[in-house]
Write an enzyme that holds these catalytic residues in place. Structure first.
Site, PDB file in Angstrom:
ATOM      1  N   ARG A  19     -10.033 -11.781   2.161  1.00 28.93           N
ATOM      2  CA  ARG A  19     -10.872 -12.849   1.608  1.00 28.93           C
ATOM      3  C   ARG A  19     -10.144 -14.195   1.665  1.00 28.93           C
ATOM      4  NH1 ARG A  19     -11.367  -9.589  -3.923  1.00 28.93           N
ATOM      5  NH2 ARG A  19     -11.007  -7.932  -2.406  1.00 28.93           N
ATOM      6  N   LYS A  76       0.839  -1.203   0.000  1.00 33.17           N
ATOM      7  CA  LYS A  76       0.000   0.000   0.000  1.00 33.17           C
ATOM      8  C   LYS A  76       0.871   1.250   0.000  1.00 33.17           C
ATOM      9  CE  LYS A  76      -3.880  -1.935   2.656  1.00 33.17           C
ATOM     10  NZ  LYS A  76      -4.925  -1.762   1.641  1.00 33.17           N
TER      11      LYS A  76
HETATM   12  N1  BES Z   1      -8.119  -3.941   4.433  1.00 29.02           N
HETATM   13  C1  BES Z   1      -8.256  -3.570   3.086  1.00 29.02           C
HETATM   14  C2  BES Z   1      -9.570  -2.869   2.793  1.00 29.02           C
HETATM   15  C3  BES Z   1      -9.745  -1.490   3.353  1.00 29.02           C
HETATM   16  C4  BES Z   1      -9.291  -0.398   2.645  1.00 29.02           C
HETATM   17  C5  BES Z   1     -10.406  -1.301   4.536  1.00 29.02           C
HETATM   18  C6  BES Z   1      -9.479   0.873   3.150  1.00 29.02           C
HETATM   19  C7  BES Z   1     -10.603  -0.039   5.031  1.00 29.02           C
HETATM   20  C8  BES Z   1     -10.138   1.047   4.337  1.00 29.02           C
HETATM   21  C9  BES Z   1      -8.198  -4.793   2.193  1.00 29.02           C
HETATM   22  O1  BES Z   1      -7.375  -5.809   2.633  1.00 29.02           O
HETATM   23  C10 BES Z   1      -7.651  -4.335   0.887  1.00 29.02           C
HETATM   24  O2  BES Z   1      -6.535  -3.920   0.852  1.00 29.02           O
HETATM   25  N2  BES Z   1      -8.456  -4.417  -0.154  1.00 29.02           N
HETATM   26  C11 BES Z   1      -8.063  -3.989  -1.448  1.00 29.02           C
HETATM   27  C12 BES Z   1      -8.559  -4.985  -2.446  1.00 29.02           C
HETATM   28  C13 BES Z   1      -8.033  -4.759  -3.832  1.00 29.02           C
HETATM   29  C14 BES Z   1      -6.568  -5.088  -3.884  1.00 29.02           C
HETATM   30  C15 BES Z   1      -8.819  -5.616  -4.776  1.00 29.02           C
HETATM   31  C16 BES Z   1      -8.679  -2.622  -1.691  1.00 29.02           C
HETATM   32  O3  BES Z   1      -9.825  -2.418  -1.287  1.00 29.02           O
HETATM   33  O4  BES Z   1      -8.002  -1.773  -2.233  1.00 29.02           O
HETATM   34 MN    MN Z   2      -5.371  -5.569   2.019  1.00 27.37          MN
END
Ligand code: BES
Ligand code: MN
Ligand code: ZN
Length: 504
Positions: A356, A282
């Site tokens: 997931r 990230k």
């Molecule tokens: N924990 C995150 C989702 C999230 C993002 C929660 C912002 C709260 C605030 C999750 O693990 C994630 O990173 N999801 C990705 C999925 C993508 C790579 C398909 C996302 O939402 O960007």
């Molecule tokens: Mn994530």
């Protein structure tokens, strides 16, 4: 927690006094007494400010005399229309308005015991603060309110009503504590220990470590965890309130066969104690927020504590998958294929879609080993959910209309609102992989839905609902009964769901 006590109605001789003002109602006896003792200060203040006693409105009178430090008049609207939710919000407003006072008395004679207890709950919820790591805050900067006394002729019945709500507030506070903890303190092992500590409430707690998970074949969960120096855990918490007494999920009949009194409800939480994204890392900006990526687990743990604390007449099992998602020389790579506990294989296109993967194995375990009536999972699963519904509603995805409807109703009642999102074959197709049974991400469109479709492949057709709380688990501003920070979203919602539809 705010110390809440109850006493018969009498004008206090010192401290702060809260009066509830109704639209179209007669002022109660304490208001008349306070007005009299202060030479009409209350009436004067309300007239001068043209006070309208609507919910959310309040009027503060400082140093009114009669030994009182302040009088706060809080509007509650029309008494006939008063709902527990409004009473709770009034309690929250009271706690916020009285931060500077060490103790306050609330004249609550106009309220039914149920509503007065809801007001107390609102005050306790709003007074939450995580101050474990503040070492040099000036006393004058610290909120002082420590004691709230509810005054009513019905005070013993209010005390009984509060006794049933208090464990739920404690569950919320526990969840907020867990979510607020930084990830250097709260790693999977530590979070599992905090679960184990709940055995004192009568929960039976099983903790599985990496070797047990490997033996079971939890390839998806372990793939996420493999980049971290902190070992994963799965925790299974049993509450057997319907069959009486805690057993390992069943009772032994006279003939020695295991028979279950009722099939349990299962609650599954995403417990990523920190989500860096892994190799699909990230951006730095805002990454610190990802300590809250175990909020789904926090909610499930807080819920189990609430159910045990109030001796809910239900059998429920809470499961949390606990991992840390880190990039390192041992981390999972984009393109890796993992074999899940279900036997299905997953091509890991993006290591940041880790929630997931963790849930896939825990969900399959839940439906395979526990014979649940239904499964509800809670997860900060997707950024796309935040884009869809913002911070006001959580998304609910379900293969069961009745369950979705019940969750919606419980959300309206508690203020932890949920909105149903679609599931469909056409979305499911988007996660087809060229080399494995599925991939863990589709494109950006419908990102919250394709994540839910992924989860659905691991519930084996059992009644199931998925709550994506990515937008609601953390508040950046104060709300009526939720101070900014960890919200514990879902604890009160699911407690209500259980109480309303599943208790015997
Ligand atoms: N924990 C995150 C989702 C999230 C993002 C929660 C912002 C709260 C605030 C999750 O693990 C994630 O990173 N999801 C990705 C999925 C993508 C790579 C398909 C996302 O939402 O960007
Ligand atoms: Mn994530
Ligand atoms: Zn995540």
């Amino acid at each position: 927690m705010l110390d809440i006590s109850f006493a018969r109605s009498a004008l206090p001789k010192s401290g702060a006094l809260v009066l509830l003002a109704e639209e179209e109602g007669e002022p109660d006896a304490i208001r008349a007494a306070a007005d009299h003792a202060t030479g009409g200060a209350v009436t004067r203040a309300l007239e001068t400010t043209e006070f309208k006693p609507r919910p959310g409105k309040s009027c503060t009178i400082l140093a009114p005399g009669a030994g009182l430090s302040r009088i706060v008049v809080v509007g509650i609207g029309k008494r006939a229309e008063l709902k527990p939710r409004t009473a709770e919000e009034a309690g929250g407003a009271i706690a916020a308005a009285l931060q500077r006072e060490p103790a306050a008395a609330v004249a609550a004679a106009q309220l039914t015991p149920e509503l007065a207890a809801a007001l107390a709950a609102g005050a306790a919820l709003r007074s939450y603060r995580f101050d474990r790591y503040r070492t040099n805050e000036k006393p004058e900067d610290r909120p002082k309110l420590a004691k709230l006394i509810v005054l009513s002729p019905d005070h013993t019945r209010i005390r009984d009503a509060w006794a049933a709500l208090r464990p739920v507030v404690e569950g919320v506070h526990l969840a907020r504590d867990l979510v607020s903890e930084p990830a250097n303190v709260l790693n999977p092992a530590e979070l599992a220990e905090r679960c184990r500590a709940l055995e004192t409430l009568g929960l039976k707690v099983e903790v599985l470590g990496p070797r047990e998970l490997a033996k079971l074949g939890f390839g998806a969960l372990l793939g996420v965890s493999q980049g971290s120096a902190n070992e994963p855990r799965m925790v299974v918490m049993h509450w057997n309130g319907a069959s009486g007494g805690v057993t390992s999920g069943g009772v032994t009949s006279a003939r020695g066969k295991r028979a279950r009194a009722t099939r349990p409800l299962a609650f599954v939480g995403k417990g990523v104690t920190f989500d860096t994204g892994g190799i699909s890392i990230k951006p730095a900006q805002g990454m610190e927020d990802m300590k809250f990526d175990m909020a789904g687990a926090g909610t499930v743990i807080g819920l189990m504590a609430a159910l045990a604390g109030r001796q809910a007449r239900v059998d429920a099992i809470g499961l949390v998958g606990l991992v840390e998602n880190m990039p390192s020389g041992t981390a999972q790579r984009p393109g890796d294929v993992v074999k899940t506990y279900s036997g299905q294989t997953v091509e890991v296109i993006n290591t940041d879609a880790e929630g997931r993967l963790v849930l896939a194995d825990v969900l399959w375990y839940t439906q395979e080993k526990l014979d649940p009536r239904c499964i509800i999972d809670v997860a900060t699963l997707t950024g796309a959910m935040v884009i869809s519904l913002g911070h006001d509603y959580a998304g609910v995805f379900s293969n069961d209309d009745e369950l979705a409807q019940r969750l919606h109703a419980a959300g309206e009642a508690t203020g932890e609102k949920v909105w149903r999102m679609p599931l469909a074959e056409s979305y499911d197709k988007l996660i087809k992989s060229d080399i494995a049974d599925m991939k863990n991400v589709a494109g950006r469109p419908a990102g919250a839905i394709t994540a839910a479709q992924f989860l659905q492949r691991f519930v084996n057709g059992k009644p199931w609902a998925h709550l994506d709380i990515a937008g609601t688990a953390w508040a950046t501003k104060d709300n009526a009964v939720v101070p900014k920070g960890a919200t514990a979203f879902g604890v009160r919602l699911l407690d209500r769901l259980v109480a309303e539809y599943y208790e015997s």
